[in-house]
Design a protein around this motif. Structure first.
Motif, PDB file in Angstrom:
ATOM      1  N   GLY A  26       0.795  -1.214   0.000  1.00  0.00           N
ATOM      2  CA  GLY A  26       0.000   0.000   0.000  1.00  0.00           C
ATOM      3  C   GLY A  26       0.831   1.268   0.000  1.00  0.00           C
ATOM      4  N   PHE A  27       2.131   1.124   0.088  1.00  0.00           N
ATOM      5  CA  PHE A  27       3.013   2.280  -0.001  1.00  0.00           C
ATOM      6  C   PHE A  27       4.396   1.772  -0.370  1.00  0.00           C
ATOM      7  N   THR A  28       5.268   2.687  -0.745  1.00  0.00           N
ATOM      8  CA  THR A  28       6.626   2.299  -1.112  1.00  0.00           C
ATOM      9  C   THR A  28       7.610   2.766  -0.045  1.00  0.00           C
ATOM     10  N   SER A  29       8.801   2.260  -0.140  1.00  0.00           N
ATOM     11  CA  SER A  29       9.840   2.583   0.851  1.00  0.00           C
ATOM     12  C   SER A  29      10.121   4.079   0.907  1.00  0.00           C
ATOM     13  N   ASP A  30       9.899   4.786  -0.189  1.00  0.00           N
ATOM     14  CA  ASP A  30      10.188   6.223  -0.205  1.00  0.00           C
ATOM     15  C   ASP A  30       9.156   7.043   0.557  1.00  0.00           C
ATOM     16  N   ASP A  31       7.974   6.450   0.763  1.00  0.00           N
ATOM     17  CA  ASP A  31       6.877   7.225   1.330  1.00  0.00           C
ATOM     18  C   ASP A  31       6.868   7.261   2.844  1.00  0.00           C
ATOM     19  N   TYR A  32       7.400   6.227   3.464  1.00  0.00           N
ATOM     20  CA  TYR A  32       7.277   6.088   4.914  1.00  0.00           C
ATOM     21  C   TYR A  32       8.607   5.682   5.535  1.00  0.00           C
ATOM     22  N   ALA A  33       8.855   6.193   6.695  1.00  0.00           N
ATOM     23  CA  ALA A  33       9.942   5.681   7.518  1.00  0.00           C
ATOM     24  C   ALA A  33       9.386   4.528   8.359  1.00  0.00           C
ATOM     25  N   ILE A  34      10.254   3.630   8.746  1.00  0.00           N
ATOM     26  CA  ILE A  34       9.829   2.452   9.492  1.00  0.00           C
ATOM     27  C   ILE A  34      10.566   2.382  10.823  1.00  0.00           C
ATOM     28  N   ASP A  55      16.650  10.002   4.111  1.00  0.00           N
ATOM     29  CA  ASP A  55      18.098   9.955   3.892  1.00  0.00           C
ATOM     30  C   ASP A  55      18.740   8.641   4.323  1.00  0.00           C
ATOM     31  N   GLY A  56      17.910   7.673   4.738  1.00  0.00           N
ATOM     32  CA  GLY A  56      18.445   6.385   5.145  1.00  0.00           C
ATOM     33  C   GLY A  56      19.091   6.368   6.511  1.00  0.00           C
ATOM     34  N   SER A  57      18.968   7.461   7.245  1.00  0.00           N
ATOM     35  CA  SER A  57      19.579   7.500   8.573  1.00  0.00           C
ATOM     36  C   SER A  57      18.913   6.472   9.484  1.00  0.00           C
ATOM     37  N   THR A  58      19.703   5.929  10.375  1.00  0.00           N
ATOM     38  CA  THR A  58      19.209   4.887  11.276  1.00  0.00           C
ATOM     39  C   THR A  58      19.492   5.262  12.723  1.00  0.00           C
ATOM     40  N   TYR A  59      18.669   4.764  13.605  1.00  0.00           N
ATOM     41  CA  TYR A  59      18.831   4.975  15.036  1.00  0.00           C
ATOM     42  C   TYR A  59      18.554   3.664  15.757  1.00  0.00           C
ATOM     43  N   TYR A  60      19.225   3.506  16.889  1.00  0.00           N
ATOM     44  CA  TYR A  60      19.076   2.286  17.674  1.00  0.00           C
ATOM     45  C   TYR A  60      18.961   2.640  19.150  1.00  0.00           C
ATOM     46  N   ALA A  61      18.202   1.825  19.853  1.00  0.00           N
ATOM     47  CA  ALA A  61      18.187   1.947  21.303  1.00  0.00           C
ATOM     48  C   ALA A  61      19.562   1.540  21.834  1.00  0.00           C
ATOM     49  N   GLU A  62      19.960   2.141  22.945  1.00  0.00           N
ATOM     50  CA  GLU A  62      21.253   1.815  23.534  1.00  0.00           C
ATOM     51  C   GLU A  62      21.369   0.322  23.838  1.00  0.00           C
ATOM     52  N   SER A  63      20.267  -0.271  24.201  1.00  0.00           N
ATOM     53  CA  SER A  63      20.278  -1.679  24.613  1.00  0.00           C
ATOM     54  C   SER A  63      20.576  -2.640  23.462  1.00  0.00           C
ATOM     55  N   VAL A  64      20.463  -2.149  22.212  1.00  0.00           N
ATOM     56  CA  VAL A  64      20.670  -3.059  21.077  1.00  0.00           C
ATOM     57  C   VAL A  64      21.801  -2.604  20.155  1.00  0.00           C
ATOM     58  N   LYS A  65      22.370  -1.440  20.436  1.00  0.00           N
ATOM     59  CA  LYS A  65      23.451  -0.933  19.581  1.00  0.00           C
ATOM     60  C   LYS A  65      24.595  -1.938  19.496  1.00  0.00           C
ATOM     61  N   GLY A  66      25.056  -2.117  18.273  1.00  0.00           N
ATOM     62  CA  GLY A  66      26.155  -3.051  18.049  1.00  0.00           C
ATOM     63  C   GLY A  66      25.700  -4.483  17.853  1.00  0.00           C
ATOM     64  N   ALA A  97       6.340  -0.347  12.593  1.00  0.00           N
ATOM     65  CA  ALA A  97       5.372   0.725  12.417  1.00  0.00           C
ATOM     66  C   ALA A  97       5.845   1.628  11.296  1.00  0.00           C
ATOM     67  N   ALA A  98       4.901   2.136  10.534  1.00  0.00           N
ATOM     68  CA  ALA A  98       5.215   3.020   9.417  1.00  0.00           C
ATOM     69  C   ALA A  98       4.783   4.435   9.755  1.00  0.00           C
ATOM     70  N   SER A  99       5.628   5.368   9.393  1.00  0.00           N
ATOM     71  CA  SER A  99       5.329   6.771   9.652  1.00  0.00           C
ATOM     72  C   SER A  99       5.526   7.590   8.397  1.00  0.00           C
ATOM     73  N   PRO A 100       4.564   8.470   8.075  1.00  0.00           N
ATOM     74  CA  PRO A 100       4.750   9.367   6.931  1.00  0.00           C
ATOM     75  C   PRO A 100       5.774  10.467   7.227  1.00  0.00           C
ATOM     76  N   ALA A 101       6.157  10.578   8.491  1.00  0.00           N
ATOM     77  CA  ALA A 101       7.273  11.466   8.831  1.00  0.00           C
ATOM     78  C   ALA A 101       8.539  10.766   8.388  1.00  0.00           C
ATOM     79  N   LYS A 102       9.071  11.176   7.287  1.00  0.00           N
ATOM     80  CA  LYS A 102      10.103  10.393   6.607  1.00  0.00           C
ATOM     81  C   LYS A 102      11.443  10.339   7.324  1.00  0.00           C
ATOM     82  N   THR A 103      11.625  11.211   8.281  1.00  0.00           N
ATOM     83  CA  THR A 103      12.875  11.190   9.033  1.00  0.00           C
ATOM     84  C   THR A 103      12.590  10.816  10.472  1.00  0.00           C
ATOM     85  N   CYS A 104      13.185   9.725  10.923  1.00  0.00           N
ATOM     86  CA  CYS A 104      12.972   9.329  12.310  1.00  0.00           C
ATOM     87  C   CYS A 104      14.037   9.962  13.189  1.00  0.00           C
TER      88      CYS A 104
END
Length: 129
Positions: A26-34, A55-66, A97-104
């Protein structure tokens, strides 16, 4: 209609690996951040990781980083969460979860709660000690 379907959960021993998938329709990778988040019984929902579509930026919780890595397969319209060196405390129901806010943001849980518009049904991850 935007739909997300998670898969890949299961039972694994501590130190093992799993790869979760979040297949979108129902949407493409460009439309939503996940974003990925998890919830264990009796615990608060925790934001695990997110990937921006802007921009493909990624974030991780401290508990799972690495240990965890989020990635995209645009051709399959699917996001993955590679989970290595799993620990018993990683046991939870994992959702995407999908968000139309493209930058998390680094505040993953808050970003998911405030901006997401579609959630999957979840996939259970159980890590035995």
């Amino acid at each position: 209609e935007v739909q997300l379907v998670e898969s890949g959960g299961g039972l694994v021993q501590a130190g093992g690996s799993l790869r979760l998938s979040c297949a979108a329709s129902g949407f493409t990778s460009d439309d939503y951040a996940i974003g990925w988040f998890r919830q264990a019984p009796g615990k608060e929902r925790e934001g695990v990781s997110c990937i921006s579509s802007s921009d493909g930026s990624t974030y991780y919780a401290e508990s799972v980083k690495g240990r965890f890595t989020i990635s995209t397969d645009a051709a399959k319209n699917t996001k993955y969460l590679q989970m290595n060196d799993l620990r018993p405390e990683d046991t939870a129901l994992y959702y995407c979860a999908a968000s139309p806010a493209k930058t998390c943001t680094a505040q993953i849980r808050l970003w998911v709660l405030l901006t997401s518009t579609s959630w999957g049904q979840g996939t259970q991850v159980t890590v035995s000690s």
